[in-house]
Design a protein around this motif. Sequence first.
Motif, short mmCIF file in Angstrom:
data_model
loop_
_atom_site.label_atom_id
_atom_site.label_comp_id
_atom_site.label_asym_id
_atom_site.label_seq_id
_atom_site.Cartn_x
_atom_site.Cartn_y
_atom_site.Cartn_z
N VAL A 28 14.50 6.34 -2.10
CA VAL A 28 13.09 5.90 -1.70
C VAL A 28 12.99 5.32 -0.44
O VAL A 28 13.68 4.29 -0.39
CB VAL A 28 12.59 5.46 -3.03
N LYS A 29 12.30 5.90 0.29
CA LYS A 29 11.81 5.23 1.57
C LYS A 29 10.76 4.15 1.29
O LYS A 29 9.88 4.12 0.45
CB LYS A 29 11.35 6.03 2.81
N PRO A 30 10.71 2.99 2.17
CA PRO A 30 9.78 2.03 2.10
C PRO A 30 8.39 2.60 2.13
O PRO A 30 7.46 2.05 1.21
CB PRO A 30 9.98 1.06 3.51
N HIS A 31 7.89 3.39 2.81
CA HIS A 31 6.60 3.82 2.94
C HIS A 31 6.38 4.51 1.57
O HIS A 31 5.17 4.77 0.94
CB HIS A 31 6.04 4.83 4.05
N GLU A 32 7.41 5.25 0.81
CA GLU A 32 7.05 5.96 -0.32
C GLU A 32 6.89 4.87 -1.45
O GLU A 32 6.16 4.99 -2.40
CB GLU A 32 8.48 6.88 -0.89
N VAL A 33 7.52 3.84 -1.45
CA VAL A 33 7.25 2.61 -2.32
C VAL A 33 5.93 2.31 -2.40
O VAL A 33 5.21 2.24 -3.53
CB VAL A 33 7.99 1.45 -2.25
N GLU A 34 5.30 1.97 -1.29
CA GLU A 34 3.89 1.38 -1.16
C GLU A 34 2.83 2.41 -1.62
O GLU A 34 1.98 2.37 -2.33
CB GLU A 34 3.55 1.02 0.17
N ALA A 35 3.43 3.87 -1.36
CA ALA A 35 2.36 5.07 -1.87
C ALA A 35 2.48 5.16 -3.29
O ALA A 35 1.50 5.39 -3.89
CB ALA A 35 3.02 6.18 -0.98
N PHE A 36 3.66 5.01 -4.04
CA PHE A 36 3.86 5.06 -5.20
C PHE A 36 3.18 4.07 -6.08
O PHE A 36 2.26 4.47 -7.16
CB PHE A 36 5.46 5.07 -5.72
N LEU A 37 3.27 2.70 -5.63
CA LEU A 37 2.60 1.80 -6.24
C LEU A 37 1.23 1.82 -6.18
O LEU A 37 0.32 1.31 -7.05
CB LEU A 37 3.11 0.37 -5.40
N ASP A 38 0.55 2.22 -4.93
CA ASP A 38 -0.76 2.42 -4.60
C ASP A 38 -1.26 3.44 -5.78
O ASP A 38 -2.33 3.44 -6.18
CB ASP A 38 -1.01 2.76 -3.19
N SER A 39 -0.62 4.78 -5.81
CA SER A 39 -1.02 5.69 -6.84
C SER A 39 -1.02 5.56 -8.17
O SER A 39 -1.84 5.99 -8.77
CB SER A 39 -0.24 6.83 -6.48
N ILE A 40 -0.05 4.33 -8.39
CA ILE A 40 0.08 4.07 -9.98
C ILE A 40 -1.31 3.24 -10.24
O ILE A 40 -1.46 3.16 -11.53
CB ILE A 40 1.31 3.68 -10.42
N GLY A 41 -1.81 2.49 -9.39
CA GLY A 41 -2.84 1.75 -9.59
C GLY A 41 -2.57 0.50 -10.69
O GLY A 41 -1.38 -0.16 -10.53
N ASP A 42 -3.50 0.45 -11.53
CA ASP A 42 -3.55 -0.74 -12.51
C ASP A 42 -2.81 -0.31 -13.97
O ASP A 42 -2.77 -0.97 -14.91
CB ASP A 42 -4.84 -1.15 -12.76
N ARG A 43 -2.15 0.95 -13.81
CA ARG A 43 -1.74 1.44 -15.23
C ARG A 43 -0.68 0.60 -15.59
O ARG A 43 -0.39 0.29 -16.81
CB ARG A 43 -1.16 2.82 -14.88
N LEU A 44 0.41 0.00 -14.91
CA LEU A 44 1.42 -0.82 -15.29
C LEU A 44 0.71 -2.27 -16.02
O LEU A 44 0.94 -2.47 -17.07
CB LEU A 44 2.11 -1.47 -14.11
#
Length: 207
Positions: A28-44
Amino acid sequence: MSALIIWGTALLLYAVFRLWYDNWNGPVKPHEVEAFLDSIGDRLEETGNSRSILKTFLEQDDGREFLMLNLVKAEMREVEDPRTGQRVRGTALLKRYSERFMPVLLARGGHPAIVGRKVGGYIDAWNTPADPGWTLFGLMRYRSRRDMMRLALDPNFIAAHPEKILGTPVTFSFPTHRMLSLYLSPRLSVLLLLTLAAALTQLAFGT
């Protein structure tokens, strides 16, 4: 049918299998990490999980496959079906969730490695919380950490998640890397099956 066609077809099928089964896109690339975390929002946080643990797991990606160990306490009592509002066994919702989860997992190169049910209490345990009533365990193979995140963001998975929560009052999961296994890897078992099929086909046609 010539031997060249038979073995060429087997080789092509195996190549297609490996294209699906293996991760060809690296870690996973660094920019993907941030995109994934932004997309998952508050679900965690809504389910009591840690955003920082997930971020670290993604940032430390080695590009390899991994196995997710899952311990599950299935809900044996009746709960309210989120679709119909009727009372149903929690296990029915867990089964329905699994039926929607598995196609999403398979589409991304994942699959169950082993699933089983508990048949006794703790035999060997110390400094651990009391058994909450585990009923199932599973090892799920993920092609990559990227695929895990894409699965978590898949609309079909998101739609089925309420059924998982209602059917699973207690659970925990953590990722692992295989150190020792006496089970054949699908990479080898599929190769052996295709080799056997090609050999039998060649014998049948006498080529």
